[in-house]
Design an enzyme around this catalytic site. Structure first.
Site, PDB file in Angstrom:
ATOM      1  N   SER A   7       0.831  -1.198   0.000  1.00 58.99           N
ATOM      2  CA  SER A   7       0.000   0.000   0.000  1.00 58.99           C
ATOM      3  C   SER A   7       0.868   1.252   0.000  1.00 58.99           C
ATOM      4  O   SER A   7       1.966   1.259   0.576  1.00 58.99           O
ATOM      5  CB  SER A   7      -0.867  -0.022   1.263  1.00 58.99           C
ATOM      6  OG  SER A   7      -1.488   1.221   1.473  1.00 58.99           O
ATOM      7  N   TYR A  59      -2.050  -1.251  10.942  1.00 59.75           N
ATOM      8  CA  TYR A  59      -2.309  -1.768   9.591  1.00 59.75           C
ATOM      9  C   TYR A  59      -1.159  -1.421   8.659  1.00 59.75           C
ATOM     10  O   TYR A  59      -0.609  -2.283   7.957  1.00 59.75           O
ATOM     11  CB  TYR A  59      -3.629  -1.213   9.027  1.00 59.75           C
ATOM     12  CG  TYR A  59      -3.750  -1.463   7.536  1.00 59.75           C
ATOM     13  CD1 TYR A  59      -4.075  -2.729   7.054  1.00 59.75           C
ATOM     14  CD2 TYR A  59      -3.481  -0.450   6.604  1.00 59.75           C
ATOM     15  CE1 TYR A  59      -4.132  -2.976   5.690  1.00 59.75           C
ATOM     16  CE2 TYR A  59      -3.542  -0.691   5.245  1.00 59.75           C
ATOM     17  CZ  TYR A  59      -3.872  -1.944   4.793  1.00 59.75           C
ATOM     18  OH  TYR A  59      -3.920  -2.197   3.439  1.00 59.75           O
ATOM     19  N   LYS A  63       1.942  -3.777   6.477  1.00 54.67           N
ATOM     20  CA  LYS A  63       2.347  -3.741   5.058  1.00 54.67           C
ATOM     21  C   LYS A  63       3.855  -3.565   4.957  1.00 54.67           C
ATOM     22  O   LYS A  63       4.513  -4.196   4.135  1.00 54.67           O
ATOM     23  CB  LYS A  63       1.612  -2.617   4.324  1.00 54.67           C
ATOM     24  CG  LYS A  63       0.123  -2.872   4.176  1.00 54.67           C
ATOM     25  CD  LYS A  63      -0.128  -4.141   3.376  1.00 54.67           C
ATOM     26  CE  LYS A  63      -1.568  -4.614   3.425  1.00 54.67           C
ATOM     27  NZ  LYS A  63      -1.789  -5.945   2.868  1.00 54.67           N
TER      28      LYS A  63
END
Ligand code: NAD
Ligand code: WQD
Length: 340
Positions: free
Chosen positions: A127, A152, A156
């Site tokens: 991302s 989160y 990644k």
């Protein structure tokens, strides 16, 4: 020639389903695994309606190493695309262990079984969140990664580290991380699209639920940013364009064309649009009003980000083709099917 068999984790989710369609249409065999935590199995029928083919499916939670091992023991795969993850930034701040558990353990289990069974290729959903608020725009692959704003985002970054280290250490692991900017839109058939559970956090699903009358008002989070109209700017990318990039990445691996055992690419449109520009475009193309008002900034939001696509264009021969208007109309056509 025997078709190559690609394992797609999270293949009934939003981006996964669009990618499965593109893979099937390009002649690959597809095996989906999904625990259906954020989707349902009807997506399989819809994929069949679009492509005339139904992917193989195993209901499986990637956190369970034994189940992942059994999957690899019973099937032969030529490559893996790994979408399965939890993806809510806010939820990750409230329950970080859920995110580390799901997003990290799932990936580790997958690579361990790939390694054991000689499956050499993995494409990973990363991302643009790994860049935080970049100092210089547009963002190239050389732009430094910033400390993650959320658990989160950290999963990644750690996911990329795990892949980089694995590709370096194990001769038979090749990995490509694709750093998505903001995927929106839906398949032109309006048979698959994003279906958020509960109150949406992201702009497009919220905006559309206001447009249908399901919700009263869209809050525009801040209009005092240093942007064209003061509202925050993002690089929105059509999910079908994004899906096509995965097919190219998979083929690059199968052709042995990776230049490094670990590669990473930005996938964006290359253009930035503000929140107000998104609302304007949606209203104009669909002839619907979106009731909105400016509110406070949302904590943790960045001001502006958009991608430099040069590397993806040169190395993958990929660039986005579908316009913002096509993102807006396809998203709305899909949303209208959700009313029944
Ligand atoms: P999604 O939630 O629609 O799809 C993820 C799928 O994975 C779901 O079908 C879910 O049921 C499944 N899943 C989750 N945990 C699982 C587990 N432990 N075992 C098996 N299946 C599991 O999300 P999406 O928007 O399609 O995102 C796909 C990937 O792309 C994710 O890794 C996400 O972090 C990443 N990503 C998404 C965006 C975005 O804005 N949508 C942006 C950048 C990156
Ligand atoms: C877009 C813009 C908001 C809702 C998130 C993740 C990121 C990536 C993509 C996965 C922002 C504004 C939003 C609303 C608004 N996901 N907005 N009112 O924040 O760019 O990125 O999804 O990797 O990691 O952080 O996307 O759709 O939430 O917001 O004004 O009700 O819309 O402030 O400027 P974001 P978003």
């Amino acid at each position: 020639m025997v078709a190559k068999n690609i394992l797609v984790t999270g293949g009934f989710g939003y981006i996964g389903a669009h990618t499965v369609v593109e893979l099937l249409q390009a002649g690959y065999e597809v095996h989906v695994v999904d625990d259906l935590s954020n989707t349902d199995e009807s997506v399989s029928e819809r994929i069949q309606e679009i492509t005339g083919k139904r992917p193989a499916f195993t209901l499986l939670d990637l956190r369970n190493a034994q189940d992942v091992e059994a999957l690899f023991s019973n099937h032969t795969f030529d490559g893996v695309i790994h979408f399965a993850a939890s993806k809510s930034v806010g939820e990750s701040a409230q329950n970080p262990l859920l995110y580390y558990h799901n997003n990290i353990l799932g990936l580790v289990n997958l690579i361990a079984s790939m390694k054991k069974h000689g499956v050499p290729n993995i494409v990973f959903s990363s991302s643009c969140t790994v860049y935080g608020q970049p100092d210089v725009l547009p963002v190239t692959e050389q732009t430094p990664i910033k400390p993650a704003e959320s658990p989160y985002g950290n999963t990644k970054k750690i996911g990329e580290d795990i892949l980089r280290d694995s590709a370096k250490a194990y001769d038979n692991i090749h990995a490509i991380a694709l750093r998505y900017f903001n995927p929106i839109g839906a398949h032109p058939s309006a048979l698959i699209g994003e279906k958020p559970k509960g109150v949406p956090n992201n702009l497009m699903p919220y905006l559309m639920q206001v447009a249908t009358g399901e919700r009263e008002l869209l809050s525009v989070f801040g209009n005092d940013y240093n942007t064209v109209d003061g509202t925050a700017v993002r690089d929105y990318i059509h999910v079908v364009d994004l899906a096509k990039a995965h097919v190219i990445a998979v083929q690059r691996q199968l052709d042995g064309k990776q230049k490094e055992a670990y590669e990473f690419f930005n996938l964006g449109s290359g253009s930035g649009f503000s929140v107000l520009e998104i609302i304007e475009s949606f209203e104009r193309i669909n002839g619907v009003k979106v009731n909105h008002q400016i509110t406070e900034r949302r904590a943790g939001d960045i001001e502006k980000i958009y991608a430099d696509n040069t590397y993806a264009k040169e190395e993958l021969g990929w660039q986005s083709e579908l316009s913002l208007d096509e993102m807006m109309s396809s998203a709305w056509n899909w949303q209208l099917t959700l009313k029944d």
